[in-house]
Design a protein around this motif. Sequence first.
Motif, PDB file in Angstrom:
ATOM      1  N   THR A 173       0.832  -1.203   0.000  1.00 20.03           N
ATOM      2  CA  THR A 173       0.000   0.000   0.000  1.00 20.03           C
ATOM      3  C   THR A 173       0.866   1.252   0.000  1.00 20.03           C
ATOM      4  O   THR A 173       0.601   2.208  -0.739  1.00 20.03           O
ATOM      5  N   ILE A 174       1.898   1.257   0.838  1.00 14.59           N
ATOM      6  CA  ILE A 174       2.817   2.409   0.872  1.00 14.59           C
ATOM      7  C   ILE A 174       3.481   2.588  -0.491  1.00 14.59           C
ATOM      8  O   ILE A 174       3.604   3.717  -0.987  1.00 14.59           O
ATOM      9  N   ARG A 176       2.407   1.773  -3.486  1.00 10.21           N
ATOM     10  CA  ARG A 176       1.463   2.342  -4.460  1.00 10.21           C
ATOM     11  C   ARG A 176       1.239   3.829  -4.201  1.00 10.21           C
ATOM     12  O   ARG A 176       1.213   4.633  -5.147  1.00 10.21           O
ATOM     13  N   GLN A 177       1.104   4.193  -2.940  1.00 18.80           N
ATOM     14  CA  GLN A 177       0.812   5.590  -2.621  1.00 18.80           C
ATOM     15  C   GLN A 177       1.995   6.499  -2.907  1.00 18.80           C
ATOM     16  O   GLN A 177       1.827   7.603  -3.427  1.00 18.80           O
ATOM     17  N   SER A 180       2.450   7.893  -6.371  1.00 23.47           N
ATOM     18  CA  SER A 180       1.503   8.904  -6.847  1.00 23.47           C
ATOM     19  C   SER A 180       1.594  10.219  -6.088  1.00 23.47           C
ATOM     20  O   SER A 180       0.844  11.155  -6.379  1.00 23.47           O
ATOM     21  N   ILE A 181       2.491  10.317  -5.111  1.00 22.37           N
ATOM     22  CA  ILE A 181       2.656  11.542  -4.330  1.00 22.37           C
ATOM     23  C   ILE A 181       3.963  12.205  -4.767  1.00 22.37           C
ATOM     24  O   ILE A 181       5.048  11.656  -4.532  1.00 22.37           O
ATOM     25  N   ASP A 276      -1.057   4.701   6.177  1.00 22.41           N
ATOM     26  CA  ASP A 276      -1.220   6.161   6.199  1.00 22.41           C
ATOM     27  C   ASP A 276      -0.354   6.808   7.271  1.00 22.41           C
ATOM     28  O   ASP A 276       0.071   7.961   7.115  1.00 22.41           O
ATOM     29  N   ILE A 279       3.058   7.091   5.620  1.00 22.83           N
ATOM     30  CA  ILE A 279       3.027   8.117   4.574  1.00 22.83           C
ATOM     31  C   ILE A 279       3.073   9.510   5.194  1.00 22.83           C
ATOM     32  O   ILE A 279       3.818  10.398   4.733  1.00 22.83           O
TER      33      ILE A 279
END
Length: 300
Positions: A173-174, A176-177, A180-181, A276, A279
């Motif tokens: 998950t990290i 993928r995120q 995109s950041i 999250d 992130i």
Amino acid sequence: MSRNLLILLLLSYAPLSACTSNQEAPHASPNAKRYDLRGTVVSVDRSHKQVIIAHESIPGLMDAMTMPFTLYSDWAFDTLAPGDQIQATLVVDGDRSWLENPVIVRGEAAAQPPPSSTEAPPGTEVPPFTFINQDGARVRLVQYRGRALVVTFIYTRCPLPDYCPLMTSNFATIHRQMESIPELAHRVHLLSITVDPSHDTPAVLRTYGRERAGLLDFKDWEFLTGSEEEIRQAARFFGLDYFPESDQIIHNLRTALIAPDGRLVKIYRGNDWKPDDVISDLRGLLKESDAHTQHLHTQH
């Protein structure tokens, strides 16, 4: 222990477990699977609601071994001690697992696992640990200077969904995120270090990364192995304890955040942290790093 005394103890504990054991447990989904568990308590960690149990074979799930389990029954921690016999229902629900309806029989004291390591405090410079990645290449942590690092420990045969599989899922998950950041893209590197180097060869780790983590390449997330001593030293630094049991590894969980300058920023203990959380910490860390770099440029 006589058979009559055993029955008496079971009867004395059973009514209490039936009425109190599920008060804090998560609500199981319709797809949850349940298994009968029987074994001997090895150690008890009330603060983390965890019990290490040397259990018998669980048909359809795993062979007999010693493993940590989550137990939400507060009353049980007033009773449980090493050497006790325990029967319970093991609930496996997606990426979570826990024990329900424990029945406890007092027993003889059992051996405790090795004492906990002392983790390094925040601000400590991370040593230049050396590993081998999934491609068989030698890598050193110092080569990632200039990028924030997130490091965790796993092993590919880990059977409990809320241990290594959850760490890998969180990292996915990290990963993928952060792609995109803009402020994180190509400035963060993820490292998953195995604690089972005799089994987790580079080839095994590469397959695991592709199949379990969904990776097409490993440019921002690598899987590392090494010698027993190299891994032991790194684990000790981050406060990770582990020891082999049959063909499994008994271990706690540690995930670390390392700054671009190589200092330890934070250690996430256990499995309660969320992607999250990391992130958010990464954004704050890189913002602080950029401000520090800008300040140095201004001074010059």
